[in-house]
Write a protein that holds these residues in place. Structure first.
Motif, mmCIF file in Angstrom:
data_model
loop_
_atom_site.group_PDB
_atom_site.id
_atom_site.type_symbol
_atom_site.label_atom_id
_atom_site.label_comp_id
_atom_site.label_asym_id
_atom_site.label_seq_id
_atom_site.Cartn_x
_atom_site.Cartn_y
_atom_site.Cartn_z
ATOM 1 N N ALA A 147 0.827 -1.203 0.000
ATOM 2 C CA ALA A 147 0.000 0.000 0.000
ATOM 3 C C ALA A 147 0.861 1.253 0.000
ATOM 4 C CB ALA A 147 -0.927 -0.014 1.215
ATOM 5 N N GLU A 148 1.919 1.233 0.797
ATOM 6 C CA GLU A 148 2.831 2.373 0.832
ATOM 7 C C GLU A 148 3.503 2.567 -0.527
ATOM 8 O OE1 GLU A 148 5.221 5.553 2.339
ATOM 9 O OE2 GLU A 148 3.406 4.613 3.097
ATOM 10 N N ALA A 149 3.897 1.483 -1.170
ATOM 11 C CA ALA A 149 4.512 1.588 -2.496
ATOM 12 C C ALA A 149 3.533 2.176 -3.508
ATOM 13 C CB ALA A 149 4.994 0.223 -2.957
ATOM 14 N N LEU A 150 2.263 1.788 -3.437
ATOM 15 C CA LEU A 150 1.246 2.354 -4.312
ATOM 16 C C LEU A 150 1.147 3.859 -4.110
ATOM 17 C CD1 LEU A 150 -1.248 2.265 -6.195
ATOM 18 C CD2 LEU A 150 -2.613 1.686 -4.172
ATOM 19 N N THR A 151 1.063 4.290 -2.862
ATOM 20 C CA THR A 151 0.966 5.722 -2.569
ATOM 21 C C THR A 151 2.189 6.466 -3.086
ATOM 22 O OG1 THR A 151 -0.442 5.401 -0.631
ATOM 23 C CG2 THR A 151 0.888 7.398 -0.682
ATOM 24 N N ARG A 152 3.364 5.937 -2.814
ATOM 25 C CA ARG A 152 4.584 6.618 -3.245
ATOM 26 C C ARG A 152 4.651 6.718 -4.765
ATOM 27 N NH1 ARG A 152 9.345 4.009 0.655
ATOM 28 N NH2 ARG A 152 8.422 4.619 2.674
ATOM 29 N N ASP A 153 4.306 5.647 -5.455
ATOM 30 C CA ASP A 153 4.348 5.683 -6.921
ATOM 31 C C ASP A 153 3.409 6.754 -7.477
ATOM 32 O OD1 ASP A 153 6.269 3.735 -7.221
ATOM 33 O OD2 ASP A 153 4.866 2.125 -7.728
ATOM 34 N N LEU A 154 2.209 6.851 -6.916
ATOM 35 C CA LEU A 154 1.252 7.839 -7.405
ATOM 36 C C LEU A 154 1.775 9.254 -7.191
ATOM 37 C CD1 LEU A 154 -2.092 6.259 -6.119
ATOM 38 C CD2 LEU A 154 -1.332 6.418 -8.501
ATOM 39 N N VAL A 155 2.321 9.526 -6.003
ATOM 40 C CA VAL A 155 2.821 10.870 -5.710
ATOM 41 C C VAL A 155 4.053 11.192 -6.550
ATOM 42 C CG1 VAL A 155 3.731 12.385 -3.908
ATOM 43 C CG2 VAL A 155 1.861 10.818 -3.379
ATOM 44 N N ASN A 156 4.916 10.215 -6.765
ATOM 45 C CA ASN A 156 6.167 10.456 -7.482
ATOM 46 C C ASN A 156 5.980 10.656 -8.979
ATOM 47 O OD1 ASN A 156 7.998 10.365 -5.302
ATOM 48 N ND2 ASN A 156 8.065 8.131 -5.336
ATOM 49 N N TYR A 263 -6.438 0.379 -0.294
ATOM 50 C CA TYR A 263 -5.785 -0.895 -0.632
ATOM 51 C C TYR A 263 -5.636 -1.764 0.615
ATOM 52 C CZ TYR A 263 -2.274 -4.272 -2.146
ATOM 53 O OH TYR A 263 -1.601 -5.438 -2.411
ATOM 54 N N MET A 264 -5.180 -1.179 1.712
ATOM 55 C CA MET A 264 -5.022 -1.955 2.950
ATOM 56 C C MET A 264 -6.351 -2.555 3.385
ATOM 57 S SD MET A 264 -2.717 0.598 5.273
ATOM 58 C CE MET A 264 -1.402 1.595 4.588
ATOM 59 N N ILE A 265 -7.388 -1.732 3.406
ATOM 60 C CA ILE A 265 -8.701 -2.186 3.879
ATOM 61 C C ILE A 265 -9.232 -3.311 3.002
ATOM 62 C CG2 ILE A 265 -11.115 -1.462 4.114
ATOM 63 C CD1 ILE A 265 -9.980 1.325 4.944
ATOM 64 N N LEU A 266 -9.086 -3.170 1.698
ATOM 65 C CA LEU A 266 -9.600 -4.176 0.773
ATOM 66 C C LEU A 266 -8.769 -5.453 0.837
ATOM 67 C CD1 LEU A 266 -10.346 -1.915 -2.332
ATOM 68 C CD2 LEU A 266 -11.884 -2.550 -0.487
ATOM 69 N N ALA A 267 -7.450 -5.311 0.859
ATOM 70 C CA ALA A 267 -6.592 -6.496 0.881
ATOM 71 C C ALA A 267 -6.752 -7.275 2.178
ATOM 72 C CB ALA A 267 -5.135 -6.088 0.681
ATOM 73 N N LEU A 268 -6.998 -6.585 3.265
ATOM 74 C CA LEU A 268 -7.183 -7.244 4.557
ATOM 75 C C LEU A 268 -8.625 -7.669 4.781
ATOM 76 C CD1 LEU A 268 -4.938 -4.895 6.742
ATOM 77 C CD2 LEU A 268 -4.375 -7.194 5.924
ATOM 78 N N ASP A 269 -9.500 -7.310 3.854
ATOM 79 C CA ASP A 269 -10.904 -7.736 3.889
ATOM 80 C C ASP A 269 -11.557 -7.371 5.220
ATOM 81 O OD1 ASP A 269 -13.202 -8.834 2.796
ATOM 82 O OD2 ASP A 269 -12.751 -10.864 3.470
ATOM 83 N N LEU A 270 -11.431 -6.100 5.615
ATOM 84 C CA LEU A 270 -12.011 -5.666 6.886
ATOM 85 C C LEU A 270 -13.534 -5.716 6.821
ATOM 86 C CD1 LEU A 270 -9.791 -2.647 8.013
ATOM 87 C CD2 LEU A 270 -9.495 -5.088 8.424
ATOM 88 N N PRO A 271 -14.175 -6.036 7.927
ATOM 89 C CA PRO A 271 -15.637 -6.177 7.935
ATOM 90 C C PRO A 271 -16.352 -4.832 8.024
ATOM 91 C CG PRO A 271 -14.756 -6.659 10.106
ATOM 92 C CD PRO A 271 -13.565 -6.415 9.218
ATOM 93 N N LEU A 272 -16.288 -4.077 6.962
ATOM 94 C CA LEU A 272 -16.920 -2.770 6.921
ATOM 95 C C LEU A 272 -17.343 -2.455 5.500
ATOM 96 C CD1 LEU A 272 -14.541 -0.917 5.490
ATOM 97 C CD2 LEU A 272 -13.674 -0.758 7.803
ATOM 98 N N ARG A 273 -18.088 -1.385 5.354
ATOM 99 C CA ARG A 273 -18.411 -0.834 4.039
ATOM 100 C C ARG A 273 -17.513 0.374 3.808
ATOM 101 N NH1 ARG A 273 -23.840 1.235 4.494
ATOM 102 N NH2 ARG A 273 -23.482 1.150 6.745
ATOM 103 N N LEU A 274 -16.946 0.458 2.637
ATOM 104 C CA LEU A 274 -15.994 1.517 2.328
ATOM 105 C C LEU A 274 -16.485 2.347 1.150
ATOM 106 C CD1 LEU A 274 -13.145 2.850 2.677
ATOM 107 C CD2 LEU A 274 -12.314 1.168 1.010
ATOM 108 N N ARG A 275 -16.390 3.655 1.306
ATOM 109 C CA ARG A 275 -16.625 4.569 0.190
ATOM 110 C C ARG A 275 -15.416 5.487 0.068
ATOM 111 N NH1 ARG A 275 -21.733 8.828 -0.715
ATOM 112 N NH2 ARG A 275 -21.601 8.850 -3.007
ATOM 113 N N VAL A 276 -14.925 5.660 -1.145
ATOM 114 C CA VAL A 276 -13.788 6.530 -1.420
ATOM 115 C C VAL A 276 -14.231 7.595 -2.411
ATOM 116 C CG1 VAL A 276 -11.456 6.681 -2.367
ATOM 117 C CG2 VAL A 276 -12.114 4.695 -0.994
ATOM 118 N N LEU A 277 -14.054 8.856 -2.038
ATOM 119 C CA LEU A 277 -14.397 9.986 -2.898
ATOM 120 C C LEU A 277 -13.140 10.791 -3.181
ATOM 121 C CD1 LEU A 277 -17.658 11.160 -1.091
ATOM 122 C CD2 LEU A 277 -17.534 10.036 -3.321
#
Length: 461
Positions: A147-156, A263-277
């Protein structure tokens, strides 16, 4: 697979982690050959020091890494990562010397030490493999690193290749990977759907502004994440000077961090509903740029006097926050590279956050310490509310006076969150100005690991 531990059972050299006070005792327990080798090389246990140990015939038999003193470790993070790239190629296992409560942090640092932004050339450091230390959740640590690598790649990624369209593609790729639903409102359709401030900020750019909306999960509490996606910020008609514009490819760091957290929440399959805006725009200059002294009407109906077109991030976030608030999520979090005032207050290494929930504040700060992801609470200071009320409109996007800029920006955003029971806003930097262990100069995740670790308590998961 990138950012993975060596397979369990791999043949590995032992790695002895030593503090300065432990070196003499360890050496005294070794054979004469090892003792003479360590003494001849002057190994002293300092952070960043490493020494291969030879076996008869000259082949390696293991290695030493310096862990420094407790006081020295408090001055940084990821002490093992400071020396990982100095070891000979191969596979290692930590034999001794790392406290149990620090093992996950050090293992994460080891994986992150292998990060380099390699889109245009191979910049990845040559870090040996590490067998997952016993007692840690290896899969979780690997997820944090990816997840950290994803964030860094996007910012870089330069703005020429990370505009609103490419940011949308990154969100769509994440949604596809985990089976999430995604929809995007683009261009003049933003006006039809009542997102006037997102449209106003981004309408002058070659790529149309857009609002990215991703959903995942069907049961559990609702967590909504809002990330500022200003893919480049010229300052608009209040044009930034060149020195201030140089890092503005990172002005979508809020969106990048939100996607990393998702990415972390989805990969770890946390028991919640997620919305990203993610309101994704470029604050460009053209004949139809929004102007100083314009009055914009927001999705919420609040009017905003524009006193600086370079205070655009809070405008696009405001429309997205108003949408999120209409659904009354159990927890709403916004992340943005919003104010220079936050950097003046806390520097580049600490992510300030704002919340009215005392309990949530404690949970976030404790989680930040556990996860080597430092965060610090700043106040929603009600006495400063008059500073964001210009008189001619409901709100001022850039109050004069220059004081408490991070707080007044956060107060501005809070005006668009009324129904949601708990809201936190993170004013992050998303950039590592100088290289440090496991953190090369460049894009950075700030806050996601702390938020992730706080979620079980915050949402009763």
């Amino acid at each position: 697979m990138p950012f993975s531990f060596a397979p369990s059972g791999s043949e590995a050299w032992p790695l002895y982690v030593l503090q300065p006070d432990d070196v003499a005792l360890w050496v005294a327990q070794q054979s004469d050959d090892v003792r003479h080798w360590v003494e001849a090389n002057g190994f002293n246990g300092a952070i960043g020091s490493a020494l291969m140990l030879p076996a008869p015939g000259g082949r390696p038999r293991g290695a030493l890494i310096g862990y420094g003193t407790e006081a020295q470790r408090k001055r940084g993070r990821f002490a093992l990562a400071a020396a990982a790239a100095k070891l000979a190629p191969g596979t290692y296992r930590i034999e001794s010397g790392v406290p149990d409560d620090a093992m996950a942090e050090e293992a994460l640092g080891w994986l992150l030490a292998g990060y380099g932004y390699s889109r245009y050339r191979d910049n990845a450091p040559k870090v040996p493999e590490l067998v997952a230390p016993s007692g840690i959740d290896a899969s979780r640590v690997e997820t944090l690193a990816r997840a950290e690598a994803l964030t860094r790649d996007l910012v870089n990624t330069p703005a020429s290749e990370m505009g609103p369209s490419e940011l949308e593609t990154a969100a769509r790729n994440l949604a596809k990977q985990f089976g999430a639903d995604i929809s995007v409102i683009t261009g003049d359709d933003l006006l039809k759907a009542n997102f006037p401030m997102i449209h106003a900020v981004g309408r002058a750019a070659a790529q149309a502004p857009r609002l990215i909306d991703m959903r995942w999960g069907t049961a559990g509490p609702l967590l909504t994440l809002v990330g500022k996606g200003v893919c480049f910020d010229t300052g608009g008609l209040n044009l930034k000077p060149g020195a201030s514009m140089g890092l503005m490819k990172k002005d979508m760091g809020g969106a990048a961090n939100v996607l990393g957290l998702a990415y972390m929440i989805l990969a770890l399959d946390l028991p919640l509903r997620l919305r990203v805006l993610i309101p994704a725009v470029e604050n460009a200059v053209s004949g139809n740029s929004f102007r100083p002294q314009d009055i914009l009407t927001s999705r919420k109906g609040l009017t905003v006097e524009i006193n600086n077109t370079d205070a655009e991030g809070r405008l696009v976030l405001a429309d997205a926050l108003a949408l999120a608030d209409e659904e009354m999520p159990d927890l709403l979090i916004s992340m943005a590279t919003l104010t220079g005032a936050a950097r003046v207050a806390l520097g580049p290494d600490i992510a300030p956050f704002f919340t009215d929930s005392e309990v949530l504040a404690i949970e976030l700060e404790q989680a930040g310490r556990r996860m080597a992801d430092p965060v610090w609470r700043l106040p929603f200071w009600d006495a400063y509310e008059p500073r964001i009320e210009p008189g001619i409109a409901d709100l001022d996007n850039a109050p004069s006076g220059g004081m408490a800029g991070a707080i007044t920006a956060a107060l501005f955003l809070r005006r668009f969150v009324e129904a949601t029971p708990r809201y936190a806003h993170f004013d992050i930097y998303a950039w590592q100005p100088q290289a440090a262990p496991a953190r090369p100069k460049g894009g950075l995740g700030q806050g996601p690991r702390a938020i992730l670790d706080a979620l079980p308590a915050a949402l009763n998961l």
